[in-house]
Enzyme design. Structure first.
Site, short mmCIF file in Angstrom:
data_model
loop_
_atom_site.label_atom_id
_atom_site.label_comp_id
_atom_site.label_asym_id
_atom_site.label_seq_id
_atom_site.Cartn_x
_atom_site.Cartn_y
_atom_site.Cartn_z
N CYS A 106 0.80 -1.22 0.00
CA CYS A 106 0.00 0.00 0.00
C CYS A 106 0.84 1.29 0.00
O CYS A 106 1.36 1.67 -1.03
CB CYS A 106 -0.97 -0.04 1.17
SG CYS A 106 -2.37 1.06 0.93
N HIS A 203 -3.39 -5.53 2.92
CA HIS A 203 -2.97 -5.66 4.31
C HIS A 203 -3.57 -6.96 4.85
O HIS A 203 -4.11 -7.76 4.12
CB HIS A 203 -3.53 -4.50 5.14
CG HIS A 203 -3.16 -3.15 4.65
ND1 HIS A 203 -1.94 -2.58 4.90
CD2 HIS A 203 -3.86 -2.23 3.92
CE1 HIS A 203 -1.91 -1.36 4.37
NE2 HIS A 203 -3.05 -1.12 3.77
N1 GLN Z 1 -2.23 6.84 2.41
C1 GLN Z 1 -2.39 6.00 1.27
C2 GLN Z 1 -3.80 6.00 0.69
O1 GLN Z 1 -4.75 6.25 1.38
C3 GLN Z 1 -1.98 4.58 1.64
C4 GLN Z 1 -2.92 3.93 2.62
C5 GLN Z 1 -2.45 2.60 3.11
O2 GLN Z 1 -1.26 2.32 3.18
N2 GLN Z 1 -3.39 1.78 3.55
O3 GLN Z 1 -3.95 5.74 -0.47
#
Ligand code: GLN
Length: 251
Positions: A106, A203
């Site tokens: 992510c 995740h």
């Molecule tokens: N901040 C980034 C987004 O919202 C990554 C989020 C995350 O790692 N879950 O796209």
């Protein structure tokens, strides 16, 4: 101590595999640290000795890195690490081009790409190892995801991101998404593959439910370091239970 642990510590170890988790202080949401723990345990089960190191902003960069893992984070966490990541871009690029196995999830997946333009218009430059770019949107993509992949079978996980990622021609997708959204709400792809890098929005953490990816990283690290990999007998009981449970959960 079980047999595999004994094998990895009593002098019969097949060798040391060093895992470095990037920025766990700022980039570690939805249990992404669990990926490092799975690697640690499966490296033991395969009869090697794991060494697990953390790398945070300002630390000296570890030497002799065998596997890199990096997690997700809020936009604010990505802003905190951006300068340090740029300072480490050369080392990470060299490792990637040399075939070091890496798993980036992510927020770090986004920053291994060219840039992440957030919802508020801030542009966080990436390190360009992956030919992808990410644009923040007002839509948040949240929920359980199933990914069909050729390399790892069905990959299961959980996504929560506002950034939407588009792949360039220099990478290939990790897979297609029969359930959930993945990279963006348009093309039905999830994640990216380049050299020995696996990049994904999932995740969960990812590796406890997807041991095939963990073993890919370990095998690749062993082959790169020792010239070959001899597998052990990992215990997949809990991985299978977790997959069964995740597969049953409604979105
Ligand atoms: N901040 C980034 C987004 O919202 C990554 C989020 C995350 O790692 N879950 O796209």
């Amino acid at each position: 101590m079980n047999q595999a642990e004994a094998a990895a510590t009593d002098g019969r170890s097949k060798g040391t595999i060093r895992v470095v988790q990037l920025y766990p202080r700022d980039m570690n949401i939805y249990g992404d640290w669990g990926n490092a723990l799975v690697l640690q345990r499966r490296i033991q089960w395969h009869g090697y000795t794991p060494e697990l190191l953390e790398y945070n902003v300002g630390d000296p960069f570890p030497e002799d890195v065998d596997i890199i893992v990096g997690g997700g984070g809020q936009d604010s966490g990505q802003l905190v690490i951006q300068d340090d990541l740029q300072a480490r871009a050369g080392q990470l690029k060299d490792l990637a081009e040399d075939g070091a196995p890496m798993l980036v999830i992510c927020g770090l997946y986004q920053l291994f790409g060219r840039f992440f333009k957030t919802r508020t218009g801030a542009v966080i430059p990436g390190i360009g190892i992956l030919d992808v770019e990410t644009h923040g949107t007002d839509e948040r993509l949240i929920g359980n995801v199933k990914v069909s992949t050729q390399e790892f079978g069905e990959v299961l996980g959980y996504e929560n991101h506002s950034g939407q990622t588009t792949l360039g021609t220099g990478v290939r997708p990790l897979g297609t998404v029969p359930k959930g959204t993945g990279n963006n709400s348009n093309d039905g792809h999830e994640g990216a593959r380049y050299r020995n890098i696996v990049a994904s929005y999932l995740h969960g953490s990812l590796l406890p439910k997807n041991p095939a990816i963990a073993d890919f990283l370990i095998r690749t690290a062993a082959e790169r370091k020792f010239g070959s990999f001899s597998p052990g007998n990992p215990d997949d009981t809990y991985a299978l239970l977790a997959r069964e449970h995740a597969g049953r959960r409604p979105r």
